[in-house]
Design an enzyme around this catalytic site. Structure first.
Site, PDB file in Angstrom:
ATOM      1  N   SER A 455      36.953  34.894  52.924  1.00 25.57           N
ATOM      2  CA  SER A 455      36.362  34.571  51.160  1.00 25.57           C
ATOM      3  C   SER A 455      37.836  34.017  50.378  1.00 25.57           C
ATOM      4  O   SER A 455      38.945  34.163  51.100  1.00 25.57           O
ATOM      5  CB  SER A 455      35.726  36.385  50.957  1.00 25.57           C
ATOM      6  OG  SER A 455      36.080  36.646  48.929  1.00 25.57           O
ATOM      7  N   TYR A 468      38.534  45.237  51.705  1.00 23.73           N
ATOM      8  CA  TYR A 468      37.923  44.045  51.968  1.00 23.73           C
ATOM      9  C   TYR A 468      38.581  42.932  51.670  1.00 23.73           C
ATOM     10  O   TYR A 468      38.406  42.068  52.965  1.00 23.73           O
ATOM     11  CB  TYR A 468      37.286  43.830  50.616  1.00 23.73           C
ATOM     12  CG  TYR A 468      36.087  42.095  50.489  1.00 23.73           C
ATOM     13  CD1 TYR A 468      35.065  42.411  51.369  1.00 23.73           C
ATOM     14  CD2 TYR A 468      36.254  41.686  49.979  1.00 23.73           C
ATOM     15  CE1 TYR A 468      33.738  41.121  51.532  1.00 23.73           C
ATOM     16  CE2 TYR A 468      35.564  40.048  49.456  1.00 23.73           C
ATOM     17  CZ  TYR A 468      34.030  39.856  50.891  1.00 23.73           C
ATOM     18  OH  TYR A 468      33.549  38.755  50.690  1.00 23.73           O
TER      19      TYR A 468
END
Length: 585
Positions: A455, A468
């Site tokens: 990501s 995350y």
């Protein structure tokens, strides 16, 4: 080594007796497999049974090889003209009333090019699948065109292929090749194939190898110099041709086939990240392509085998496994590989979603697609999946570790349970995939590629995404380390870093430290923001395929992901200041 269940017969041609083996129903279309040098028909022993359920499969030992007799004298007994006589005799014996589908590897392909381009075989060949063996006539014209117009690039191609052809020069020397094959080389050849070519040590080659190789030297002596000096000007294929090119071939350059369309009106190209002996190392892949091609030709649609995707020549027929394939980026990626003609294993913890992806993949263009249900964070379940895939579908060529979950909230609001859940899926799911499927790729020894979905959060800090971002940063570093470790084995590793992509991860993300009502509100607002950004997952899928083709290491996808990546490299202090901002929720 024997072909289990094969029916054998003897066919006489040109003073020799050929050993012919047959599998399958003679009433089905006939596929004739022609072996190369220094092989015998048993080189096809893993491919032939996979074809026999659909076709009448025929294999024969080329004259002087295996259980076929050798011409006397050997000199002049292996010309392409005499090899053509042998082929026609076999074809007439096994399929007198219908044209046959021809498949050749190495010298089997070299001689099959002769069969597919001369007048006297016209009408006897329905299709030709060529692998690791060019037409000597086309090769001669390829050399001449580069000698007549020697640009630096063309000279480099000549020198490159000249270096790869070192063995051809040795085989033209008198006596020495025969002595080597009947002596130490014949004894060590199986180990060479196993170590260098990564051919499984399963009892191949057969004991006739030293004699086969000694006799087969005359294939080169009787044909190579003559044809390369005076290539035929009319060597046009009179049947559809499927060209399968192993990209790791140590003996033949991919550039040899650059101008093949000039000679083949109906040409379908396939590439395979493998070495030379693909009938032994990639039998399932070859059987899939041959079946697809022969079926399309029999149906009068040889062009239909060509997948519509941008990278069909690269991924057609390859086995691709995608986790998190039930929705979003995973589903779009499965579809993109399906459009490129890949065989797809769609993995998701939602069984119905995985089934829908597999079904649509077949409709889009995947020759085969399967759905598997698994939670990637479950180590034992992943081990069972890896064993099942290897047994039933084959070793994965491209692995896409895409499954992931979202988690937002400050560090002190994030509970140990929250941390465990996000790390189990986002990090351990990737670790399990890389460890299990990557190990199978490495043991196969024919290369492959691993794609891990990280990501932009992996390098863009945020006060709202500590867990995350940590999981994705770990995936990014794991990918970099694994890339370094596997580089020497021909296995690429890519970390894909999407930015704001319109998927359902936002509507299912967990928001730590808030009640259920507030969490639902934030999920809706996040989904709305991502929807307004409206960056489609199909663009991420295209970036994944492109990254595999190019062998890229880290791929930021969206403009904001690319911008943040540049800032992380050149202006990290500015990126840290941005990280302090309150998220718009």
């Amino acid at each position: 080594m024997t072909l289990e269940g094969a029916r054998e017969r003897r066919v006489r041609a040109g003073g020799v007796e050929l050993c012919v083996a047959e599998l399958g129903d003679p009433g089905q279309p006939t596929v004739i497999l022609v072996h190369g040098y220094p092989d015998s028909k048993e080189v096809w022993s893993e491919v032939a049974p996979r074809l026999a359920d659909r076709f009448h499969v025929v294999l024969y030992d080329v004259r002087g090889h295996g259980r076929s007799t050798a011409p006397k004298p050997l000199r002049g007994g292996f010309t392409l003209e005499k090899l053509t006589d042998d082929f026609l005799a076999v074809a007439d014996a096994v399929s007198p009333d219908r044209p046959v589908h021809l498949v050749g590897h190495d010298w089997g392909s070299v001689q099959a090019w002769e069969f597919a381009t001369i007048k006297r075989t016209e009408g006897r060949i329905a299709s030709f699948t060529s692998m690791s063996g060019p037409s000597l006539d086309h090769f001669g014209h390829w050399i001449n065109s580069r000698l007549k117009r020697p640009t630096p690039r063309r000279v480099g191609q000549l020198l490159g292929q000249g270096a790869k052809s070192w063995y051809v020069y040795l085989l033209h020397t008198p006596v020495l090749p025969e002595l080597a094959w009947r002596g130490p080389l014949g004894k060590t050849w199986p180990r060479i194939l196993e170590r260098v070519e990564k051919v499984p040590g399963d009892g191949y080659p057969t004991p006739s190898l030293p004699t086969d190789a000694a006799h087969g030297a005359w294939l080169y002596r009787d044909n190579v110099r003559t044809r390369l000096r005076r290539p035929r000007p009319d060597a046009y294929a009179h049947a559809p041709v499927q060209l399968i090119t192993p990209l790791g071939d140590a003996f033949l350059s991919e550039r040899l086939y650059d101008e093949l369309e000039l000679w083949v009106p109906q040409l379908i190209r396939r590439t395979l990240p493998a070495k030379h002996w693909i009938p032994r190392s990639r039998p399932a892949q070859l059987a899939s392509w041959i079946t697809e091609f022969v079926t399309s030709v029999e149906g009068g649609r040889p062009e239909s085998v060509t997948a519509t995707g941008k990278y069909a020549d690269r991924f057609g027929g390859q086995l691709v496994l995608v986790t998190g394939a039930g929705s979003g980026i995973g589903r779009a990626t499965a579809y993109a590989f399906a459009e490129a003609g890949a065989r797809v294993v769609a993995v998701d913890r939602d069984a119905e979603a995985a089934i829908r992806t597999a079904e649509m993949s077949r409709l889009i263009g995947a020759p085969e697609a399967w759905a598997e249900t698994v939670d990637v964070s479950d180590e034992q379940a992943m081990e069972k999946l890896a064993a099942k895939v290897a047994t039933e579908y084959g070793v994965v060529d491209v692995l896409v570790n895409n499954a992931g979950i979202g988690l937002s909230g400050s560090f002190f609001d994030t509970t140990p349970e929250d941390w465990k859940k996000v790390l189990d899926v986002n990090l351990w799911g990737v670790i399990h995939g890389c460890r299990l499927f990557g190990k199978q790729m490495a043991e196969r020894g024919q290369g492959g590629h691993i794609v891990n979905t990280a990501s932009a959060a992996a390098y863009q800090p945020s006060r709202a995404l500590p867990a995350y971002s940590t999981s994705k940063a770990a995936v990014l570093m794991l990918s970099e380390c694994l890339r370094a470790e596997l580089a020497g084995q021909g296995i690429g590793v890519t970390a894909i870093c999407p930015g704001l992509v319109n998927t359902n991860i936002t509507s299912t993300a967990h928001f730590a430290g808030v009640d259920a009502e507030e969490e639902k509100r934030r999920q809706k607002k996040s989904a709305r923001l991502y929807g307004l950004r409206n960056y489609p997952p199909e663009k991420v899928a295209d970036a994944i395929l492109r990254a595999v083709v190019r062998g890229e290491a880290v791929v930021p996808v969206t403009p904001e992901a690319r911008g943040a990546y540049l800032m992380s490299r050149f202006t990290p202090r500015a990126l840290r200041r941005i990280a302090r901002l309150e998220p718009p929720l």
